[in-house]
Design a protein around this motif. Sequence first.
Motif, mmCIF file in Angstrom:
data_model
loop_
_atom_site.group_PDB
_atom_site.id
_atom_site.type_symbol
_atom_site.label_atom_id
_atom_site.label_comp_id
_atom_site.label_asym_id
_atom_site.label_seq_id
_atom_site.Cartn_x
_atom_site.Cartn_y
_atom_site.Cartn_z
ATOM 1 N N LYS A 176 0.856 -1.188 0.000
ATOM 2 C CA LYS A 176 0.000 0.000 0.000
ATOM 3 C C LYS A 176 0.886 1.230 0.000
ATOM 4 N N PHE A 177 0.477 2.243 -0.740
ATOM 5 C CA PHE A 177 1.164 3.521 -0.655
ATOM 6 C C PHE A 177 0.837 4.149 0.690
ATOM 7 N N SER A 178 1.553 5.221 1.014
ATOM 8 C CA SER A 178 1.331 5.820 2.332
ATOM 9 C C SER A 178 -0.083 6.396 2.454
ATOM 10 N N ASN A 179 -0.734 6.706 1.333
ATOM 11 C CA ASN A 179 -2.098 7.224 1.421
ATOM 12 C C ASN A 179 -3.152 6.112 1.392
ATOM 13 N N GLN A 180 -2.729 4.866 1.619
ATOM 14 C CA GLN A 180 -3.621 3.697 1.713
ATOM 15 C C GLN A 180 -4.093 3.165 0.365
ATOM 16 N N CYS A 212 -10.233 9.143 0.382
ATOM 17 C CA CYS A 212 -9.254 9.462 1.413
ATOM 18 C C CYS A 212 -9.352 8.408 2.506
ATOM 19 N N GLY A 213 -8.521 8.528 3.517
ATOM 20 C CA GLY A 213 -8.574 7.574 4.629
ATOM 21 C C GLY A 213 -8.361 6.158 4.145
ATOM 22 N N ASP A 214 -9.225 5.243 4.611
ATOM 23 C CA ASP A 214 -9.159 3.865 4.130
ATOM 24 C C ASP A 214 -9.781 3.829 2.734
ATOM 25 N N PHE A 274 -10.391 12.479 -6.168
ATOM 26 C CA PHE A 274 -10.625 11.227 -6.897
ATOM 27 C C PHE A 274 -9.739 10.087 -6.380
ATOM 28 N N PHE A 275 -10.273 8.875 -6.461
ATOM 29 C CA PHE A 275 -9.548 7.679 -6.009
ATOM 30 C C PHE A 275 -8.426 7.318 -6.993
ATOM 31 N N TYR A 276 -7.309 6.936 -6.482
ATOM 32 C CA TYR A 276 -6.209 6.401 -7.306
ATOM 33 C C TYR A 276 -5.824 7.343 -8.453
ATOM 34 N N ALA A 277 -5.983 8.670 -8.206
ATOM 35 C CA ALA A 277 -5.790 9.633 -9.302
ATOM 36 C C ALA A 277 -4.359 9.629 -9.828
#
Lengths: 375, 324
Positions: free
Chosen positions: A34-38, B64-66, B96-99
Amino acid sequence: MKNIVIFSGSSHPHLTDLICKQLDLVPGKCNLSKFSNQETNVELFESVREKDIFIVQSGCGHVNDNLIELLIMISACKITSAKRIVCVIPSFPYSRLPNSPYTKNGNTISRIPESEKSKLLNLTRKPEHGEPIKQKKNVSITNLGEIPASNDHSGTYKHWTCRAGNLVAKMIVEAGADNIITMDLHDPQFQGFFDIPVDNLSSQLLIAKYIKMNIPDYQQAVITSPDAGGAKRATALAELLKMTVALVHKDRVFHNDEMSLVGDVKDKVCIIIDDIIDTSSTITRAAQLLVNNGAKKIYAIITHAILSGDAIQKVNDSCIDELIVSNSIPQDEHVKACTKIKVFDIAPLFAETIRRIHNGESVSTQYKNSDIYME
Amino acid sequence: MDAPSNSIKIFAGNAHMELAKLIARRLNLDLAKAAVLKYTNNETSVTIGESVRDEDVYIIQPGCGDINDNLMELLIMIHACKTASARRITAVIPCFFYARQDKKDKSRAPISAKLIANMLTVAGANHVITMDLHASQIQGFFDIPVDNLYAEPSTLKYIRECIPDYKEGKVVIVSPDAGGAKRATSIADRLDLEFALIHKERKKANFVSRMVLVGDVTGKTAVLVDDMADTCGTLGKAAQTLVENGATKVYAIVTHGILSGKACEVINNSALTQVVVTNTIPHEDKKKLCPKIATIDVSPTIAEAIRRTHNGESVSYLFHNVPA
């Protein structure tokens, strides 16, 4: 075997090792982290171009992390020209979902942890603000008489829980999977959610073999289903082994949690058969009922042992004598915490299926021909 | 016969309830009733508590977060509304996720952002509203409309109102890397300010080695602008470089403050005077660890985009203006 790579997701590398050992292969090299941002990071170090790719990932532990990791692995293989991508998902995630957070008698269901219960209050809270931006107009429908449209549905709306199985299936297909291998799906209809072939393996013969080899005088024992939904599974096994059947069912007529027993278990050994043990509340209560009805020993044989929440504690405290589960989900921690647990190995079944799919042979004939089931 | 006018429902996952509440309040609405929780076996469960039939549904959930849990929450909520016959479902994903995983930069690297785009579509989203995509080309990953809002108007407002020395014109806008030059020049032009660029040599991800400043910052306040701050390694080093080159103060204005790992510590120990982030990502807990963090509220922009989308009005006004 040529042109085959078996990758292991991070959910159950031990099972992948067992499968690879059977096939005389080594798992494909990859880095899953996992990257540091999860965000999940997937790096594959093995060429996949024009090869058969098998990705082993069980639905357990951090289910969502493992699912997204699987999707990213599929996608990574897809965009680098893999010939075929087969997902090996021994225990399928999101396959058994209730349609309400409450039981019939108004209690929250056992798989909602104490810390999450407060979120349910959201469903009944009163509105803080005024009217919505636009109020729905009453629409009269011609020729159907007066059907008054209610402005306020909030009071009567019955909340419902989304069953995400269909979504998970669509996501796996969309990511680029060509084939799914799984085992003992909670609902066999689940296969219909996919637009790709699904090989739903059965653990029945492995369980039959286990009973024959490990339970003394098994012919005198009674196969028991802990709920009505599993009756078919139990009767099929009983028929195969020529044993008698009993059925526990949650008595829903009186809207209470009373369970009742159909069949005679007095002074008998009972073998509870089910596909999933999660919080273990159903199975431990069924075991108690069997003992109350005179059963002298309780075995429980269950394919997928999730054992979440305080399940281990409940099993330890229960009158189950032996809990026999498969390694579709990692069991090392469970076995350490509970001496009643015994594990049977499903790797040979999956290895043989992988070999047959890779070579284009029939998967179903293995149930008749393979030596996996020989005593 | 009048067509039934569809109304609006705003749902929120657990990722950023505060932002969702701000947006709902701005629109004078209540958040729709839903319980999003996790079972003991870690599966996500979504229970919908009010009818969405024929409604215009907005689901607010930043990445963000988990991340993976929040992503599954969003996908299941979209799926739930879809199966409950919502007329239109808009995923509001401020961050956005995984941007950043948007290209195949080495052998067999996954393009996860594209995967997420496909997942949102397959779950049933009809529309996406997001903000400051790391690469605006990510919009092309979708076959559905994507409104990529900009935090730039809010950023300009903040610089005008809150950065000292702005009125004297002693401010330089600095891009911390070559990739962000366009963003920084755009801001510098709109404010009629000087511009400088830091060029960095990156050997490994999240690890910065050497920095070179192009432009003059002597005796001025430097304002670093970027789209996201993750571990803050870049910002910390950039601030150091700017101070060494004679900048009196260094501010950083960043849209998405992910602030993962040791970010707070890095900021505390750096030459940065202040790090300004928007509330696309919750950072209240980070603020306690790091007093240098300040917030720009972008909920008015997002709320206005929702209102305009719902009413079928153009959103391009928001690309240059902050709603009053």
